[in-house]
Design a protein around this motif. Structure first.
Motif, PDB file in Angstrom:
ATOM      1  N   SER A   1      -1.172  32.686  81.385  1.00  0.00           N
ATOM      2  CA  SER A   1       0.242  32.990  81.593  1.00  0.00           C
ATOM      3  C   SER A   1       1.088  31.722  81.665  1.00  0.00           C
ATOM      4  O   SER A   1       0.717  30.738  82.304  1.00  0.00           O
ATOM      5  N   GLY A   2       2.229  31.772  80.983  1.00  0.00           N
ATOM      6  CA  GLY A   2       3.186  30.676  81.042  1.00  0.00           C
ATOM      7  C   GLY A   2       2.840  29.490  80.171  1.00  0.00           C
ATOM      8  O   GLY A   2       3.547  28.475  80.207  1.00  0.00           O
ATOM      9  N   ASP A   3       1.784  29.580  79.355  1.00  0.00           N
ATOM     10  CA  ASP A   3       1.307  28.437  78.578  1.00  0.00           C
ATOM     11  C   ASP A   3       1.521  28.691  77.084  1.00  0.00           C
ATOM     12  O   ASP A   3       0.726  29.374  76.431  1.00  0.00           O
ATOM     13  N   PRO A   4       2.588  28.121  76.488  1.00  0.00           N
ATOM     14  CA  PRO A   4       2.838  28.347  75.062  1.00  0.00           C
ATOM     15  C   PRO A   4       1.710  27.845  74.174  1.00  0.00           C
ATOM     16  O   PRO A   4       1.413  28.461  73.137  1.00  0.00           O
ATOM     17  N   ALA A   5       1.058  26.743  74.571  1.00  0.00           N
ATOM     18  CA  ALA A   5      -0.019  26.214  73.741  1.00  0.00           C
ATOM     19  C   ALA A   5      -1.201  27.183  73.690  1.00  0.00           C
ATOM     20  O   ALA A   5      -1.823  27.379  72.635  1.00  0.00           O
ATOM     21  N   ALA A   6      -1.515  27.799  74.843  1.00  0.00           N
ATOM     22  CA  ALA A   6      -2.611  28.772  74.871  1.00  0.00           C
ATOM     23  C   ALA A   6      -2.275  29.984  74.012  1.00  0.00           C
ATOM     24  O   ALA A   6      -3.132  30.514  73.298  1.00  0.00           O
ATOM     25  N   LEU A   7      -1.026  30.435  74.081  1.00  0.00           N
ATOM     26  CA  LEU A   7      -0.599  31.554  73.241  1.00  0.00           C
ATOM     27  C   LEU A   7      -0.644  31.165  71.770  1.00  0.00           C
ATOM     28  O   LEU A   7      -1.080  31.954  70.915  1.00  0.00           O
ATOM     29  N   ALA A   8      -0.230  29.943  71.466  1.00  0.00           N
ATOM     30  CA  ALA A   8      -0.218  29.492  70.073  1.00  0.00           C
ATOM     31  C   ALA A   8      -1.619  29.511  69.467  1.00  0.00           C
ATOM     32  O   ALA A   8      -1.787  29.821  68.273  1.00  0.00           O
ATOM     33  N   THR A   9      -2.627  29.216  70.276  1.00  0.00           N
ATOM     34  CA  THR A   9      -4.009  29.259  69.782  1.00  0.00           C
ATOM     35  C   THR A   9      -4.364  30.645  69.263  1.00  0.00           C
ATOM     36  O   THR A   9      -4.975  30.796  68.187  1.00  0.00           O
ATOM     37  N   HIS A  10      -3.960  31.676  69.986  1.00  0.00           N
ATOM     38  CA  HIS A  10      -4.261  33.045  69.558  1.00  0.00           C
ATOM     39  C   HIS A  10      -3.382  33.476  68.385  1.00  0.00           C
ATOM     40  O   HIS A  10      -3.833  34.264  67.527  1.00  0.00           O
ATOM     41  N   LEU A  11      -2.167  32.964  68.318  1.00  0.00           N
ATOM     42  CA  LEU A  11      -1.333  33.257  67.151  1.00  0.00           C
ATOM     43  C   LEU A  11      -1.981  32.697  65.887  1.00  0.00           C
ATOM     44  O   LEU A  11      -1.989  33.349  64.835  1.00  0.00           O
ATOM     45  N   ARG A  12      -2.530  31.493  66.008  1.00  0.00           N
ATOM     46  CA  ARG A  12      -3.204  30.908  64.837  1.00  0.00           C
ATOM     47  C   ARG A  12      -4.415  31.743  64.445  1.00  0.00           C
ATOM     48  O   ARG A  12      -4.673  31.971  63.252  1.00  0.00           O
ATOM     49  N   SER A  13      -5.185  32.182  65.447  1.00  0.00           N
ATOM     50  CA  SER A  13      -6.374  32.997  65.135  1.00  0.00           C
ATOM     51  C   SER A  13      -5.993  34.259  64.385  1.00  0.00           C
ATOM     52  O   SER A  13      -6.621  34.626  63.383  1.00  0.00           O
ATOM     53  N   LEU A  14      -4.937  34.935  64.857  1.00  0.00           N
ATOM     54  CA  LEU A  14      -4.545  36.202  64.237  1.00  0.00           C
ATOM     55  C   LEU A  14      -3.704  36.013  62.974  1.00  0.00           C
ATOM     56  O   LEU A  14      -3.288  36.994  62.361  1.00  0.00           O
TER      57      LEU A  14
END
Length: 418
Positions: A349-362
């Motif tokens: 939660s609150g971490d754009p970099a962590a979210l970006a990792t999953h965006l790249r995967s999908l």
């Protein structure tokens, strides 16, 4: 059985009212006698033709009140609502009536407590949010932009400026909460509580009286089953209020980091700022339910980056029902619907970099398609339909009424709790 539903609004203006009104219509269609008591109009035009008795006081809520001071007094203690509810409940047959409270914090106020107690009727409460235990209703500190872990009404809570608007509004809400706990004694009165997520129950259980009985009833999801989409998945989608607590800025930044396109459906206080800071993002504004579901079916994934607890975020379930994977914050109740790595991803939660990792995967079409199929199959194996909701609700009503019968005659209960 006669079910009296108590809610702030008599028409759908959000998730709380939607669940109350849709369940009222569903119960009436099953032959249950239903009444709806509400403070704020207009009245949903489907209710009365369905045979539902509607008592609407025609009062204001915060959005319609012209005199904010007058409304503040109403929100703290709505005497007119107390008197009207007392009259309505006095006319009910105690042998077959159960009172189901859906909402009181936006207009009715804790003043409903004395009317409920005086009636002696069995009652229960659906915790759509947290106003029964938290004076601001959300366990969220807006200036700090993080979940609040303070004990409600402790010294640290009282001095905290956590309200979305101002400390004076927080002070008014604390006054209301004192009325809720010390005058209306709602946590004791509403001893049967329906929760809509496991996280919600874990948060509130330590803050309610030891004898509180919890029931789990999922909200109904209004999505018709349709074939999965043909063709490659589209963009990453955000649906809802474009605000800080919903994580909208986190999604916009993560999409930029991942080189993905962020599509926003909705509106809110952060929309203009995000549109200026992230001109590559697409702002579609609000869409009707059918339009939102069409967009979900075309999307690569729904992103639900909320940074507060939530109750049971319906958009997460709607996306899964549409065959769309969901990337969800790991602090909110939406994570309970997502199997991490199978029907979507959790991210810190609150971490754009962590979210970006999953965006790249999908961004991989094959993975997005496989996860979408898994989401669709898993949801439709046990859909959260209105019928499933009503079946569970009926069992809870029977439990509540049996418990009331075991405690003795209504008159004796009313005297004992007065």
């Amino acid at each position: 059985m006669h079910v009296v539903l108590v809610a702030d609004h008599a028409a759908i203006n959000g998730g709380q009212a939607k669940v109350a009104i849709e369940s009222a219509l569903g119960l009436a269609a099953r032959g249950v006698r239903v009444s709806l008591f509400a403070a704020v109009g207009p009245v949903d035009p489907r209710l009365e033709p369905a045979g539902i008795r509607v008592v609407c006081l025609g009062q204001d809520d915060i959005a319609t009140a012209r005199n904010k001071l007058v409304f503040a007094a109403q929100a703290i203690w709505n005497g007119a609502a107390r008197r009207a509810l007392a009259r309505e409940l006095a006319a009910c047959d105690p042998r077959d009536t159960v009172v189901h409270v859906h909402a009181f914090a936006k207009a009715l106020s804790p003043s409903i407590g004395p009317a409920l107690r005086a009636s002696g009727l069995p009652c229960l409460y659906t915790m759509h949010e947290f106003f029964l235990v938290c004076p601001t209703g959300g366990f969220y500190a807006y200036p700090e932009q993080q979940i609040c872990h303070r004990t409600p009404m402790s010294v640290s809570c009282i001095v905290a400026n956590c309200d979305a608007r101002s400390y004076p509004r927080k002070a008014a809400r604390m006054v209301r909460h004192v009325g809720l706990t010390q005058v209306a004694r709602l946590p004791e009165l509403l001893s049967h509580v329906i929760t809509i997520s496991d996280l919600q129950e874990r948060v509130v259980r330590p803050l309610l009286p030891p004898g509180t009985v919890f029931h789990r009833v999922d909200n109904p999801i209004a999505v018709a089953q349709a074939p999965l989409r043909d063709g490659p998945p589209g963009d990453f989608l955000f649906v809802g209020r474009i605000s800080t607590e919903k994580g909208a800025p986190i999604f916009a930044e993560a999409a930029r980091l991942a080189g993905a396109r962020a599509v926003f459906v909705g509106d809110g206080p952060e929309r203009a700022d995000l549109a200026a800071r992230y001109p590559e993002a697409v702002m579609l504004g609000w869409r009707d339910a059918a339009g939102v579901q069409d967009l979900m079916r075309q999307a690569r994934a729904l992103v639900f980056p909320s940074v507060w607890y939530e109750g049971q975020p319906l958009t997460v379930y709607e996306a899964l029902a549409c065959g769309t994977p969901v990337i969800v914050s790991d602090v909110c109740a939406g994570r309970e619907a997502v199997v991490d790595g199978e029907t979507g991803f959790w991210f810190r939660s609150g971490d754009p970099a962590a979210l970006a990792t999953h965006l790249r995967s999908l961004s991989d079409d094959g993975l997005a398609t496989r996860m979408g199929r898994a989401a669709y199959d898993r949801y439709w194996a046990a859909p959260l339909s209105l019928d499933a909701h009503l079946d569970r609700l009926a069992r809870v009503y029977e439990t509540v009424m049996r418990g009331a019968d075991a405690r003795g005659p209504v008159g004796a209960r009313a005297v004992a709790t007065a």
